[in-house]
Design an enzyme around this catalytic site. Structure first.
Site, short mmCIF file in Angstrom:
data_model
loop_
_atom_site.label_atom_id
_atom_site.label_comp_id
_atom_site.label_asym_id
_atom_site.label_seq_id
_atom_site.Cartn_x
_atom_site.Cartn_y
_atom_site.Cartn_z
N ALA A 81 58.33 97.81 85.80
CA ALA A 81 58.00 98.84 86.78
C ALA A 81 57.49 98.25 88.08
CB ALA A 81 56.95 99.80 86.20
N HIS A 105 30.02 84.20 85.76
CA HIS A 105 29.63 83.98 84.36
C HIS A 105 28.67 85.08 83.92
CE1 HIS A 105 28.37 81.87 80.73
NE2 HIS A 105 27.12 82.17 81.05
#
Length: 465
Positions: free
Chosen positions: A318, A444
């Site tokens: 798509a 993180h």
């Protein structure tokens, strides 16, 4: 008298409706022709509703494994009709959204079967009434349909295509999935997580054959661990609906033919482009195995006729169709910023459990192309966020040109990799090398840290494994 436009788009899937919007943004008068529902197969019967189903199976998987998270759930169950209804409502909501976009951009929507009848002329037939449309340019975006087995047509009851598999009236107990591309593996994953016993049959030597070989091997192990049966180098010789189920004769890798009984079968062996009966032959448009030949801007060999999306060839995705729609619209409008389509930077995604995502060259294809490569690999088990999520299975693999540091390809398998892959897609689009990626700071704790570690690994610098 025929209605006059600058551009007519035939087909309103993710390629067609995006092309229409971009053309309208550039000041062109646009009409879009659709015989079914705005949004095409992807929105109504493909990409979107399947993801709604897969979300349900994902949640159900977590519920049935709640104990692993310190939770207790008594007697988990599901209502198949409600699952399907939710999926259809998601598709319906987006279909309404496309209608709103057409109105917002002043695009004329013409319902019916469209046929190119002459240069710059298209006839649309609905309920016996014909509407004539004229335009200098016509964009063909008619998409594709599921390919049937030549000896066993889908009946929608026991033998399904993807379309039938999205609206089941009964849950399969023992399911045969023929074909292991993204569609086949996604449905196998959905029905397996919902409790069906699943067998996948693939003619080639590995499942997900377009992916990196290590990813295919990993997925085979994971799906087998989920109690699926994987048969590669195998083919279905006979498939017949019988009473309450399906009888399948399968020729296995050892050359023996075995007949097995299943409750249902899904045929996922590819697609057929919708190029018949839309006037291409009479117009002289060149096709190869049914797919329309185009240049990188979507031009066909016939002036004024363009083609985008599945009908214009692989990859049948798509997002590829949408981008081709933008490129074609900009080329038609003479937009100075138009650029040719670069298929090497199109990501591929499979939304199974675990997910698979990739962009660029596999390690094998990079070597075949003559590159000397550096390969990095980092496992999910080395990532704190993955462990905290309870999703420690998977890895990220990166392939670099050893001489220039160019990122040649990236291949991922594991939780949420269909979201992570875009980082590498952007990197390739910007022609980033290992140098820039090495010096990029990743947040993180995140799964994306594994992307950084994979790059570092390619150069012998991995920090956490």
């Amino acid at each position: 008298m025929a209605d006059q436009y600058d551009v007519i788009v035939l087909g309103s899937g993710p390629g067609g409706y995006v092309a229409a919007i971009r053309a309208a943004q550039l000041g062109l008068k646009v009409a879009i022709v659709e015989r079914e529902k705005l949004g095409g197969i992807c929105l109504n019967w493909g990409c979107i509703p399947t993801k709604a189903l897969l979300r349900t199976s994902e949640v159900y998987h977590y519920i049935t494994h709640a104990d692993a998270y310190g939770l207790s759930v008594e007697k988990p169950a599901f209502d198949l009709a409600k699952i399907v209804d939710r999926s259809r409502k998601v598709a319906g909501q987006l279909n309404a959204g496309v209608k709103g976009l057409m109105k917002k951009n002043k695009i004329s929507v013409v319902e019916g079967e469209g046929t190119i009848t002459a240069k710059g002329k298209l006839s649309v037939v609905k309920d016996g009434k014909t509407t004539e449309l004229l335009a200098k340019d016509i964009i063909v975006a008619t998409g594709a349909r599921a390919r049937d087995l030549p000896f066993a047509k889908a009946d929608g009851k026991k033998i399904w295509t993807y379309r039938h598999a999205m609206v089941p009236t009964e849950m399969p107990t023992k399911l045969l999935v023929i074909g292991s591309g993204a569609i086949g593996v996604e449905f196998a994953s959905f029905y397996s997580d919902m409790g069906a016993e699943v067998t996948i049959v693939e003619m080639l030597d590995r499942i997900l054959p377009v992916e990196d070989a290590e990813v295919s091997d990993f997925m085979t192990k994971q799906l087998t661990k989920q109690k699926m049966t994987i048969l590669t180098k195998a083919g279905v010789e006979k498939l017949e609906a019988k009473g309450a189920g399906v009888s399948a004769t399968i020729k296995t890798a050892d050359g023996k033919s075995v007949t097995q009984e299943f409750s249902h079968a899904i045929v996922a062996i590819g697609i057929v482009p919708n190029t018949e009966n839309i006037g291409l032959e009479a117009a002289g448009v060149k096709t190869t195995r049914g797919h329309i030949e185009t240049d990188p801007y979507g031009r066909t060999n016939v002036d004024g006729i363009w083609a985008i999306g599945d009908v214009a060839g692989a990859p049948w995705l798509a997002h590829k169709a949408s981008h081709e729609g933008v490129v074609a619209a900009e080329a038609i409008a003479g937009y100075k910023g138009v650029h040719p389509m670069d298929k090497s930077n199109i990501p591929g995604c499979t939304y199974s459990r675990p997910q698979v995502a990739s962009v660029g060259l596999t390690e094998a294809k990079a070597k075949d192309a003559g590159y000397e490569v550096k390969v990095g690999k980092f496992p999910f088990i080395g990532n704190g966020k993955a462990i905290a999520l309870g999703e420690a299975e998977g890895f990220i693999k990166t392939v670099f040109d050893a001489k220039t540091g160019e990122l040649l390809g990236a291949h991922m398998v594991g939780a949420e990799v269909t979201e992570l892959i875009q980082g590498y897609v952007v990197a390739r689009q910007l022609e980033t090398t290992e140098h820039e990626l090495t010096h990029t700071v990743f947040a993180h704790p995140t799964l994306s840290e594994m992307m950084h570690e994979s790059v570092l690994s390619a150069y012998g610098r991995a920090l956490h494994f």
